[in-house]
Each structure stands twice: as structure tokens, then as C-alpha cells.
Design an enzyme around this catalytic site. Structure first.
Site, PDB file in Angstrom:
ATOM      1  N   LYS A 144       0.832  -1.212   0.000  1.00 18.67           N
ATOM      2  CA  LYS A 144       0.000   0.000   0.000  1.00 18.67           C
ATOM      3  C   LYS A 144       0.870   1.268   0.000  1.00 18.67           C
ATOM      4  O   LYS A 144       0.637   2.221  -0.757  1.00 18.67           O
ATOM      5  CB  LYS A 144      -0.916  -0.026   1.230  1.00 18.67           C
ATOM      6  CG  LYS A 144      -1.505   1.297   1.638  1.00 18.67           C
ATOM      7  CD  LYS A 144      -2.578   1.743   0.667  1.00 18.67           C
ATOM      8  CE  LYS A 144      -2.834   3.222   0.766  1.00 18.67           C
ATOM      9  NZ  LYS A 144      -4.183   3.614   0.763  1.00 18.67           N
TER      10      LYS A 144
ATOM     11  N   CYS B  94      -3.091  11.067   1.717  1.00 21.64           N
ATOM     12  CA  CYS B  94      -2.463   9.764   1.465  1.00 21.64           C
ATOM     13  C   CYS B  94      -1.080   9.919   0.864  1.00 21.64           C
ATOM     14  O   CYS B  94      -0.083   9.530   1.460  1.00 21.64           O
ATOM     15  CB  CYS B  94      -3.346   8.963   0.514  1.00 21.64           C
ATOM     16  SG  CYS B  94      -5.043   8.904   1.074  1.00 21.64           S
TER      17      CYS B  94
HETATM   18  N1  SAJ Z   1      -1.207  15.344  -8.505  1.00 21.23           N
HETATM   19  C1  SAJ Z   1      -0.329  16.122  -9.259  1.00 21.23           C
HETATM   20  N2  SAJ Z   1      -0.002  15.710 -10.523  1.00 21.23           N
HETATM   21  C2  SAJ Z   1      -0.520  14.577 -11.057  1.00 21.23           C
HETATM   22  C3  SAJ Z   1      -1.415  13.766 -10.294  1.00 21.23           C
HETATM   23  C4  SAJ Z   1      -1.738  14.184  -9.001  1.00 21.23           C
HETATM   24  O1  SAJ Z   1       0.153  17.170  -8.819  1.00 21.23           O
HETATM   25  O2  SAJ Z   1      -0.195  14.293 -12.210  1.00 21.23           O
HETATM   26  C5  SAJ Z   1      -1.573  15.783  -7.138  1.00 21.23           C
HETATM   27  C6  SAJ Z   1      -3.053  16.080  -6.968  1.00 21.23           C
HETATM   28  O3  SAJ Z   1      -3.345  17.387  -7.409  1.00 21.23           O
HETATM   29  C7  SAJ Z   1      -3.209  15.924  -5.474  1.00 21.23           C
HETATM   30  C8  SAJ Z   1      -2.246  14.798  -5.138  1.00 21.23           C
HETATM   31  O4  SAJ Z   1      -1.364  14.713  -6.238  1.00 21.23           O
HETATM   32  O5  SAJ Z   1      -2.824  17.097  -4.791  1.00 21.23           O
HETATM   33  C9  SAJ Z   1      -2.872  13.451  -4.872  1.00 21.23           C
HETATM   34  O6  SAJ Z   1      -3.949  13.198  -5.748  1.00 21.23           O
HETATM   35  P1  SAJ Z   1      -4.192  11.775  -6.457  1.00 21.23           P
HETATM   36  O7  SAJ Z   1      -5.396  11.856  -7.315  1.00 21.23           O
HETATM   37  O8  SAJ Z   1      -2.953  11.304  -7.115  1.00 21.23           O
HETATM   38  O9  SAJ Z   1      -4.418  10.732  -5.236  1.00 21.23           O
HETATM   39  P2  SAJ Z   1      -5.373  10.670  -3.912  1.00 21.23           P
HETATM   40  O10 SAJ Z   1      -4.564  11.195  -2.768  1.00 21.23           O
HETATM   41  O11 SAJ Z   1      -6.712  11.261  -4.129  1.00 21.23           O
HETATM   42  O12 SAJ Z   1      -5.576   9.078  -3.779  1.00 21.23           O
HETATM   43  C10 SAJ Z   1      -4.430   8.216  -3.700  1.00 21.23           C
HETATM   44  C11 SAJ Z   1      -4.616   7.058  -4.700  1.00 21.23           C
HETATM   45  N3  SAJ Z   1      -3.371   6.319  -4.838  1.00 21.23           N
HETATM   46  C12 SAJ Z   1      -2.798   6.101  -6.051  1.00 21.23           C
HETATM   47  O13 SAJ Z   1      -3.276   6.516  -7.096  1.00 21.23           O
HETATM   48  C13 SAJ Z   1      -1.551   5.286  -6.063  1.00 21.23           C
HETATM   49  C14 SAJ Z   1      -5.737   6.123  -4.202  1.00 21.23           C
HETATM   50  O14 SAJ Z   1      -5.850   4.987  -5.049  1.00 21.23           O
HETATM   51  C15 SAJ Z   1      -5.441   5.674  -2.753  1.00 21.23           C
HETATM   52  O15 SAJ Z   1      -6.474   4.810  -2.244  1.00 21.23           O
HETATM   53  C16 SAJ Z   1      -5.409   6.921  -1.892  1.00 21.23           C
HETATM   54  O16 SAJ Z   1      -4.314   7.740  -2.355  1.00 21.23           O
HETATM   55  C17 SAJ Z   1      -5.219   6.475  -0.438  1.00 21.23           C
HETATM   56  O17 SAJ Z   1      -6.221   6.439   0.302  1.00 21.23           O
HETATM   57  O18 SAJ Z   1      -4.114   6.071  -0.093  1.00 21.23           O
END
Ligand code: SAJ
Length: 423
Positions: A213, A267
Site C-alpha cells: 500500500k 495519502c
Molecule cells: N497530482 C499532481 N499531478 C498529477 C497527479 C496528481 O500534482 O499528475 C496531485 C493532486 O493534485 C493531489 C495529489 O497529487 O494534490 C494526490 O492526488 P491523487 O489523485 O494522485 O491521489 P489521492 O490522494 O486522491 O488518492 C491516492 C490514490 N493512490 C494512487 O493513485 C496510487 C488512491 O488509489 C489511494 O487509495 C489513496 O491515495 C489512499 O487512500 O491512499
């Protein structure tokens, strides 16, 4: 399974993961008791009402409560299975704080009779499931983790991996990693999750499940850090990072993510530290990625503040406060951090915060006195500087050239004509 054979399950912690899990288990027919320390959450759940916003959860919750398969309480009941879904924040120096987990384990220990399954779902550092077992057995010398005895208790780790905004669908369809600590705990957990989850059940040991995870979120963090570092390099070399990434992503084996003002949410900005804390000497890239992503808000401020200071009373439109597009979640949001610091660094400024998904300015921003929640069009009309922090659809669909004559700082590339790579 006939209703009589359905297991009873206590879900400890009715937050973003515990509540949806309790609701889908109950709607599959299990007899679920949700447990939370907050009386207001317990009352809301018993009334079939949502304590937070999440698509489709309202319907599933209301259905389960009216069917009578889900009730909430503040006291851990006696059950066949227990799912621990409490927060695991980090404390000083990014060391994981497992106090909520051990409290839950002690509460559960008091109810055990032998034969039960205890599942840790909270995102946890390696060894946390062993800690749960130790905590339970320290409390109860009459129980054992040696399988096959009448007084045996079974322990497993089943991390959640659902994306906020898609929790209900992903709970039902994502594959599940199931880490067994003793005996047939993995098989028992698999049978429980199969009540509502159609995804593949991937059985392993508890430590591997814990690290898997963390690995998923650290992988994403490292990839976002690559994009964020690239955006700083491109700035220095006077290259458009969005075009750079778009062009590079045409290569069949390259898929660079999108830079932004930092990484938020509860996360990805947290979990990699659990790996660093478990193996500090060896986690050099994972630690650097965290540092690069955490440095991005200040980089954005360093761009905006000198520009703002050229005006006597700068009017600054801050577009977006949420941690990612099209949600209302402000937790660990880099946009919030930037708005907060900006208000302090430019006290003479009129900071127009635009966040279409909230109705009231968060207290931390309201306390500055120079920040006001403003409608998008009004802010764009009045602004000397437009700072885009979140690529909400409403912002992306606007044409900035017709809206303002001021300076635009677009941290998300939302207003570029070139389509971005899939994040
Ligand atoms: N972000 C960027 N650039 C990108 C993608 C995301 O700057 O290209 C930023 C987003 O704006 C945000 C952050 O990253 O601030 C996180 O967003 P996210 O959509 O990547 O992820 P979370 O935090 O909403 O959810 C993640 C997911 N993990 C993965 O994709 C590996 C989700 O599947 C997990 O269940 C969740 O964390 C968790 O609960 O751990």
C-alpha cells in the site's frame, strides 16, 4: 450465504474509508456495527445521513440503515470480525503515530472470546499488524494467535486503495491485497471482502501487504516529484513545461505526470514517510520526492509575491483551494497552504479566494482579514494577478485572455491549448 450465516462485523472508525466499507458490507447483508468516538458522526449515521460528501455513499448508507443491517455506536461491540479503519497520522519527524490503532486494538481485546478475525485496514507502517496482535494478546493472556485452538484470534492487514470521489465503485471493483498474519486469517478475510468486492483477492503476508500500500502511493509521489522538478528546471531554462511533457509523452514508453503547486490529500503526502521512517538510510529517492513536492508551494509563492509587491494594493485572484480538481476536500491542500502564506506575505493585498465547491471561507483564511471568498467571474474581472492552483473544470473551461489583463500564474497548465497527459 443465507441471512442467518451472515457474519457480524464491527467497523472501528467511521471516516472516509470506514463508513463506506461499513455501508457496502451492510448492504451486502452482513450485520454491521459502525463505531466512532464522535457522537455527531454516530448520530448522523443512525439517521442515514452522510457526515461528509462522497458520490453514491448517501444512497448505500440510507439503504443499509433502513434495512437495519447497519447501526452506529460509540462502544465496540462483540462481533465475529473487526475492521480497524482509524487514522494513522505521523507525529514529530514524520514518525507514524499508531495510538488510534492500539486504542482500537485494546477496545477490541475486551470483547474477544476466541475464533474472531481482526483486520487492520488503516494505512500502516510495516509491522503494524503484528503490533495489533501483540496489543490484543498483551491485554488477554487467555487468548492466542496459534491457529486452530478454540481461543485463537486471527489477524490480517487489508489496505484500502480507493480514490476519493470514486470510493463506492472502487470498493466494489478494485482488486484487494490481503495480508495474513497467522493461520488462515487471509482466507477468512477474503471470504468477508468477497461479500461486496468483485475484484481479485490477492493473498500475501501482512508485512508485504503493509508495504504494498505504501509503495503504491510512494510510486505516485515519486512520479509527481519528477514532473514538479522538471517544471522548475524548465522555468530556469525558459522552456514551457507543459509542451515539454506533452512532446516527451509521445514516446511509447514515457508517461510523465502533471506538475502542480504541490501534492495534497491525506495519502500521497503522508504514506511515503512511513517507508522513510521504516528504512531511513535506504529511502533516498522516496525522501527526496517528498521534499521536492513539499517545496513546490514555496516556489509558487516566490513567483507570485514579488509580482504582487509591484502593486500598492494588489488584487489577487486565487483560483481553487481543494487538494485536487472537482472535489470539496481541503485536507493537506497545497492551495490552502499557498493562500494562507500569501495572505500573510502580502498584508496590503485583497486576496479573492475562488472555490466553487465550498460555501464558507475556512477559518484559517478568514482569520487573516484580507481574504474573501469570491465568485469566479468577479475575481477575474477585478484581479491584477490571477493565480490558478486547482484545475477545476469551471476554470479550465474559461478563456483567461478575455477575462483579465493582469498577470496570470497558471500552476496547473489549465489554460494551455496543448492537451495534457493523463495524470
Ligand atoms: N497530482 C499532481 N499531478 C498529477 C497527479 C496528481 O500534482 O499528475 C496531485 C493532486 O493534485 C493531489 C495529489 O497529487 O494534490 C494526490 O492526488 P491523487 O489523485 O494522485 O491521489 P489521492 O490522494 O486522491 O488518492 C491516492 C490514490 N493512490 C494512487 O493513485 C496510487 C488512491 O488509489 C489511494 O487509495 C489513496 O491515495 C489512499 O487512500 O491512499
Amino acid at each position: 450465504m443465507s441471512p442467518l450465516q451472515m457474519p457480524s462485523v464491527a467497523v472501528i472508525g467511521l471516516g472516509y474509508i470506514g463508513l463506506p466499507t461499513a455501508a457496502v458490507l451492510a448492504s451486502a447483508g452482513a450485520k454491521v456495527v459502525g463505531v466512532d468516538v464522535k457522537q455527531s458522526t454516530v448520530d448522523a449515521v443512525n439517521a442515514g445521513e452522510l457526515p461528509f460528501v462522497e458520490p453514491d455513499l448517501g444512497t448505500v448508507l440510507a439503504g443499509a440503515v433502513s434495512m437495519g443491517t447497519l447501526v452506529a455506536t460509540t462502544v465496540v461491540p462483540r462481533s465475529d470480525a473487526y475492521i480497524i479503519a482509524v487514522p494513522t497520522p505521523f507525529g514529530e519527524s514524520h514518525v507514524p503515530d499508531l495510538s488510534h490503532v492500539t486504542t482500537a486494538a485494546r477496545d477490541i481485546a475486551a470483547r474477544l472470546e476466541g475464533g474472531e478475525l481482526v483486520i487492520l485496514e488503516s494505512t500502516s507502517p510495516p509491522g503494524a499488524t503484528e503490533l495489533v496482535a501483540r496489543t490484543v494478546l498483551d491485554e488477554r493472556a487467555d487468548l492466542t494467535d496459534e491457529p486452530g485452538r478454540p481461543n485463537s484470534v486471527y489477524f490480517a492487514h487489508c489496505p484500502e486503495r480507493v480514490l476519493p470521489g470514486r470510493i463506492i465503485i472502487e470498493l466494489r471493483t478494485n482488486d484487494r491485497i490481503i495480508g495474513s498474519l497467522n493461520g488462515d486469517a487471509g482466507e477468512r478475510a477474503r471470504d468477508l471482502y468477497q461479500l461486496f468486492c468483485e475484484g481479485e483477492m490477492l493473498l500475501t503476508d501482512a508485512r508485504t501487504a503493509e508495504l504494498a500500500k505504501l509503495t503504491e502511493n510512494a510510486y505516485r509521489d515519486v512520479n509527481i516529484a519528477f514532473a514538479n522538478e522538471l517544471s522548475v528546471i524548465a522555468d530556469q531554462l525558459d522552456v514551457d513545461v507543459w509542451e515539454l511533457i506533452e512532446l516527451s509523452n509521445h514516446h511509447p514508453r514515457v508517461n510523465i505526470l502533471q506538475p502542480g503547486p504541490g501534492v495534497g490529500g491525506h495519502c500521497i503526502a503522508v504514506d511515503p514517510w512511513f517507508i522513510v521512517s521504516a528504512a531511513p538510510e535506504s529511502s533516498r529517492m522516496i525522501r527526496s520526492a517528498r521534499e521536492i513536492n513539499d517545496a513546490k508551494p514555496q516556489y509558487v509563492l516566490d513567483k507570485v509575491v514579488p509580482r504582487a509587491r509591484r502593486y500598492k494594493e494588489p488584487r489577487i485572484a486565487v483560483l481553487g483551494l481543494a487538494f485536487k480538481p472537482d472535489i470539496d476536500d481541503l485536507r493537506e491542500s497545497p492551495a490552502m497552504l499557498i493562500a494562507d502564506r500569501l495572505a500573510g506575505l502580502v498584508p496590503e493585498g485583497d486576496i479573492m479566494a475562488v472555490e466553487p465547491h465550498i460555501e464558507e471561507l475556512p477559518h484559517v483564511l478568514a482569520a487573516h482579514g484580507n481574504v474573501r471568498l469570491t465568485h469566479f467571474e468577479d475575481a477575474m474581472r477585478a484581479a491584477d494577478i490571477v493565480l490558478l492552483l486547482v484545475d477545476h473544470t469551471i476554470f479550465k473551461n474559461a478563456d483567461p485572455s478575455t477575462l483579465t489583463e493582469g498577470v496570470i500564474v497558471d500552476t496547473r497548465g489549465a489554460w494551455r491549448a496543448v492537451p495534457a497527459a493523463t495524470p
